[in-house]
Design an enzyme around this catalytic site. Structure first.
Site, PDB file in Angstrom:
ATOM      1  N   GLU A  64       0.842  -1.197   0.000  1.00 10.02           N
ATOM      2  CA  GLU A  64       0.000   0.000   0.000  1.00 10.02           C
ATOM      3  C   GLU A  64       0.878   1.249   0.000  1.00 10.02           C
ATOM      4  O   GLU A  64       0.599   2.220  -0.718  1.00 10.02           O
ATOM      5  CB  GLU A  64      -0.920  -0.035   1.233  1.00 10.02           C
ATOM      6  CG  GLU A  64      -1.990  -1.119   1.175  1.00 10.02           C
ATOM      7  CD  GLU A  64      -1.474  -2.533   1.330  1.00 10.02           C
ATOM      8  OE1 GLU A  64      -0.414  -2.730   1.960  1.00 10.02           O
ATOM      9  OE2 GLU A  64      -2.145  -3.459   0.818  1.00 10.02           O
ATOM     10  N   HIS A 101       9.955  14.711  10.453  1.00  7.08           N
ATOM     11  CA  HIS A 101      11.105  14.721   9.539  1.00  7.08           C
ATOM     12  C   HIS A 101      10.711  14.611   8.071  1.00  7.08           C
ATOM     13  O   HIS A 101      11.423  15.127   7.212  1.00  7.08           O
ATOM     14  CB  HIS A 101      12.058  13.559   9.865  1.00  7.08           C
ATOM     15  CG  HIS A 101      12.832  13.765  11.131  1.00  7.08           C
ATOM     16  ND1 HIS A 101      14.003  13.093  11.403  1.00  7.08           N
ATOM     17  CD2 HIS A 101      12.609  14.560  12.208  1.00  7.08           C
ATOM     18  CE1 HIS A 101      14.479  13.465  12.581  1.00  7.08           C
ATOM     19  NE2 HIS A 101      13.628  14.345  13.104  1.00  7.08           N
TER      20      HIS A 101
END
Ligand code: 5RP
Length: 150
Positions: free
Chosen positions: A71, A98
């Protein structure tokens, strides 16, 4: 927030529970399927979910499957999508701080629904840190746009 969500059969049960959770929190949800436990191919549902984010119809996307690996791979084929496979509080937090992930991938066969819902909550509420991470993402964008790395 408007959130697109999609899964194959292996992520269907958690998709339904996450949709209910998101609605309880007041989010608007675009359900991109699948709509039953019948076996199906994840790209059929995941690509449209990622596309809804890429074209700006939805601010974020959540994709689910058995492991979440395929996915995430499928979602990351869509230009502009940064999909992170998360399995813990810290991976969810860092994918936002991040990586400024705009799509979250979860493996229903890998983690409990309690952990999955906590990951969703952390992922939705954690901000991108910016700073040194901005240029790293810009490098990905440049590569995606066809520019050479060096
Ligand atoms: O996680 C997945 C892809 O990465 C799929 O959900 C998984 O491969 C489906 O497996 P099966 O067809 O055996 O139910």
């Amino acid at each position: 927030m408007k959130i697109a969500i999609g899964s194959d059969h292996a992520g269907f049960k958690y998709k339904e529970q996450i949709i209910a959770h998101l609605k309880e929190l007041g989010h608007e949800v675009k359900d991109c399927g699948t709509y039953s436990l019948d076996s199906t191919d994840y790209p059929l549902w995941i690509i449209p979910t990622a596309e809804a984010v890429a074209r700006g119809e939805c601010e974020r996307g959540i994709v689910l499957g058995g492991s979440g690996n395929g996915e995430a791979m499928a979602a990351n084929k869509v230009k502009g999508v940064r999909c992170a496979l998360c399995w813990s509080d810290e991976t969810a937090q860092l994918s936002r701080q991040h990586n400024n992930s705009n799509v979250l991938s979860i493996g229903e066969r890998m983690i409990s629904i309690e952990i999955a819902l906590r990951i969703v909550d952390i992922w939705l509420t954690t901000e991108f840190e910016g700073g040194r991470h901005v240029n790293r993402i810009a490098e990905l964008d440049r590569y995606e746009a066809g520019q050479p790395m060096q």
